[in-house]
Design an enzyme around this catalytic site. Sequence first.
Site, PDB file in Angstrom:
ATOM      1  N   GLY A 265      65.149  83.467  65.015  1.00  0.00           N
ATOM      2  CA  GLY A 265      66.489  82.976  64.662  1.00  0.00           C
ATOM      3  C   GLY A 265      67.134  82.283  65.851  1.00  0.00           C
TER       4      GLY A 265
ATOM      5  N   ASN B   2      58.374  77.964  46.938  1.00  0.00           N
ATOM      6  CA  ASN B   2      58.530  77.174  48.176  1.00  0.00           C
ATOM      7  C   ASN B   2      59.989  76.781  48.392  1.00  0.00           C
ATOM      8  OD1 ASN B   2      55.893  76.878  46.864  1.00  0.00           O
ATOM      9  ND2 ASN B   2      55.372  75.753  48.687  1.00  0.00           N
TER      10      ASN B   2
ATOM     11  N   LEU C 113      56.067  70.939  53.365  1.00  0.00           N
ATOM     12  CA  LEU C 113      55.827  69.527  53.047  1.00  0.00           C
ATOM     13  C   LEU C 113      57.101  68.678  53.119  1.00  0.00           C
ATOM     14  CD1 LEU C 113      54.159  67.191  51.745  1.00  0.00           C
ATOM     15  CD2 LEU C 113      54.837  68.127  49.526  1.00  0.00           C
TER      16      LEU C 113
ATOM     17  N   TYR D 241      50.652  88.297  55.833  1.00  0.00           N
ATOM     18  CA  TYR D 241      52.081  88.153  55.540  1.00  0.00           C
ATOM     19  C   TYR D 241      52.393  88.688  54.132  1.00  0.00           C
ATOM     20  CZ  TYR D 241      56.225  85.645  53.829  1.00  0.00           C
ATOM     21  OH  TYR D 241      57.407  85.324  53.228  1.00  0.00           O
TER      22      TYR D 241
HETATM   23  N1  LIG Z   1      61.088  79.978  53.957  1.00  0.00           N
HETATM   24  C1  LIG Z   1      60.364  80.180  52.883  1.00  0.00           C
HETATM   25  O1  LIG Z   1      59.834  79.223  52.281  1.00  0.00           O
HETATM   26  C2  LIG Z   1      60.186  81.568  52.312  1.00  0.00           C
HETATM   27  C3  LIG Z   1      59.373  81.741  51.175  1.00  0.00           C
HETATM   28  C4  LIG Z   1      59.215  83.012  50.657  1.00  0.00           C
HETATM   29  C5  LIG Z   1      59.885  84.086  51.233  1.00  0.00           C
HETATM   30  N2  LIG Z   1      60.641  83.903  52.331  1.00  0.00           N
HETATM   31  C6  LIG Z   1      61.319  85.071  52.927  1.00  0.00           C
HETATM   32  O2  LIG Z   1      62.671  84.743  53.188  1.00  0.00           O
HETATM   33  C7  LIG Z   1      63.139  85.469  54.328  1.00  0.00           C
HETATM   34  C8  LIG Z   1      63.824  84.513  55.285  1.00  0.00           C
HETATM   35  O3  LIG Z   1      62.877  83.530  55.696  1.00  0.00           O
HETATM   36  P1  LIG Z   1      63.268  82.295  56.620  1.00  0.00           P
HETATM   37  O4  LIG Z   1      62.437  81.152  56.172  1.00  0.00           O
HETATM   38  O5  LIG Z   1      64.738  82.175  56.686  1.00  0.00           O
HETATM   39  O6  LIG Z   1      62.686  82.788  58.027  1.00  0.00           O
HETATM   40  P2  LIG Z   1      63.339  82.766  59.477  1.00  0.00           P
HETATM   41  O7  LIG Z   1      62.228  83.098  60.424  1.00  0.00           O
HETATM   42  O8  LIG Z   1      64.076  81.500  59.698  1.00  0.00           O
HETATM   43  O9  LIG Z   1      64.381  83.954  59.394  1.00  0.00           O
HETATM   44  C9  LIG Z   1      64.034  85.307  59.561  1.00  0.00           C
HETATM   45  C10 LIG Z   1      65.067  85.924  60.493  1.00  0.00           C
HETATM   46  O10 LIG Z   1      64.811  87.327  60.620  1.00  0.00           O
HETATM   47  C11 LIG Z   1      64.978  87.701  61.995  1.00  0.00           C
HETATM   48  N3  LIG Z   1      64.166  88.907  62.220  1.00  0.00           N
HETATM   49  C12 LIG Z   1      62.826  89.053  62.037  1.00  0.00           C
HETATM   50  N4  LIG Z   1      62.470  90.308  62.323  1.00  0.00           N
HETATM   51  C13 LIG Z   1      63.604  90.977  62.688  1.00  0.00           C
HETATM   52  C14 LIG Z   1      63.869  92.318  63.091  1.00  0.00           C
HETATM   53  N5  LIG Z   1      62.897  93.233  63.210  1.00  0.00           N
HETATM   54  N6  LIG Z   1      65.145  92.661  63.382  1.00  0.00           N
HETATM   55  C15 LIG Z   1      66.153  91.744  63.279  1.00  0.00           C
HETATM   56  N7  LIG Z   1      65.963  90.466  62.893  1.00  0.00           N
HETATM   57  C16 LIG Z   1      64.691  90.089  62.612  1.00  0.00           C
HETATM   58  C17 LIG Z   1      64.486  86.472  62.761  1.00  0.00           C
HETATM   59  O11 LIG Z   1      64.950  86.424  64.091  1.00  0.00           O
HETATM   60  C18 LIG Z   1      65.027  85.334  61.906  1.00  0.00           C
HETATM   61  O12 LIG Z   1      66.322  84.942  62.290  1.00  0.00           O
HETATM   62  C19 LIG Z   1      61.918  86.199  54.902  1.00  0.00           C
HETATM   63  O13 LIG Z   1      61.960  87.541  54.485  1.00  0.00           O
HETATM   64  C20 LIG Z   1      60.738  85.484  54.266  1.00  0.00           C
HETATM   65  O14 LIG Z   1      59.633  86.350  54.126  1.00  0.00           O
HETATM   66  C21 LIG Z   1      60.810  82.673  52.892  1.00  0.00           C
END
Ligand SMILES: NC(=O)c1ccc[n+]([C@@H]2O[C@H](COP(=O)([O-])OP(=O)(O)OC[C@H]3O[C@@H](n4cnc5c(N)ncnc54)[C@H](O)[C@@H]3O)[C@@H](O)[C@H]2O)c1
Length: 337
Positions: free
Chosen positions: A36, A176, A196, A147
């Site tokens: 983040g 996605n 993409l 994952y």
């Molecule tokens: N982006 C996608 O296309 C997508 C698709 C399916 C699911 N997701 C899910 O959506 C959620 C958010 O994804 P995103 O794309 O925003 O990812 P991201 O990496 O931008 O955000 C995840 C955030 O969680 C924080 N984080 C991780 N582990 C932590 C911990 N132990 N303690 C405190 N903070 C922690 C990170 O610092 C980050 O800010 C995730 O759970 C991901 O699995 C995302």
Amino acid sequence: MKVLITGCAGYIGSIAADLFLKAGYKVVGIDNFQTGYKQPIDILKKRYANNFIFYEKDLKSDLSEIFERNKDISSVVHYAASCVVDESMKNPYKYFANNPNSTLNLIETITKYNIKNIVFSSTCALYGEAQYVPLDENHPTNPNNVYGESKLMAEKIISWYGKIKKLNYIIFRYFNVSGATEDGVFGYSKNPSTHLTENAVRSALGIAPFYLTYQKTNTFDGSPIRDYVNVLDLDEAHLMAVEKLKNLKKEKFQEIINLGTGTGNSVLEVVKKVQELTGKKFDIKASDNPRQGEAPKLIASIKKAEKLLGWKPKRKIEDSVASLIKWYTKNPQGWEK
Ligand SMILES: NC(=O)c1ccc[n+]([C@@H]2O[C@H](COP(=O)([O-])OP(=O)(O)OC[C@H]3O[C@@H](n4cnc5c(N)ncnc54)[C@H](O)[C@@H]3O)[C@@H](O)[C@H]2O)c1
């Protein structure tokens, strides 16, 4: 009403925090800045002053101080996770150590503080190879990467707490996710990215080269079809989920719900939209060697989201592309550390 948003310095979580705050909620945010960024947190603090409280904290650490200080938190929206598929295959320890454990510690803590509602970010990656499409929530789960497996483990933890501790939950399995906020202020920063739409927009804006190759496949234009759901539509579903859980009387609500568009777009359609909206062309190559196990079409069934929450996506791929053009024009490299 006060909600806790984990992962609110990340892509989807920062946009969610903005959305919940705009809707009149007070938000307590947690993030350890693993992936983040500080910039969205600073913007949220400036925009919403005391309605937004942020804690830099690892979810695997002792969280009681946060709940002691915010006894009025009524729901948790849990976005925080490690979530890069390729990285999970190189560093499985990081994924198994973070995703199930942080969920377990969070959920154990919230049940101690008598918080009964949680909304969880999960993923279609846990379905594995599609046995049929559209994929509905009853499709077998058989993740083919660490994952996806780590998210399935987190889902199981939540469902056991649901059974034992009477926790209400909505587990959203995203397809996605794509796009930025409509004003281009909050967006996606992972670089390099596997997304993409984001890569195509960056390439069209001359920020980073991107030579698209795709596997020729058996679809209407010969390129694979995937389900690109707009990030605002997705976060709006979380807002509706929190409202749904808040309005429960005594009944339980424990559901797994897909979030996608239900229709999808082909890779070529996405790229053409980017070229159309930016007026820039770039090379596209089709490969003759299909990757093993690469499905021609992967789309969500979103009937359950509509039936249980009244949610339907409002935005199309062109809206995601337009928002990304604004976002990357303002922030060519995304947020910077
Ligand atoms: N982006 C996608 O296309 C997508 C698709 C399916 C699911 N997701 C899910 O959506 C959620 C958010 O994804 P995103 O794309 O925003 O990812 P991201 O990496 O931008 O955000 C995840 C955030 O969680 C924080 N984080 C991780 N582990 C932590 C911990 N132990 N303690 C405190 N903070 C922690 C990170 O610092 C980050 O800010 C995730 O759970 C991901 O699995 C995302």
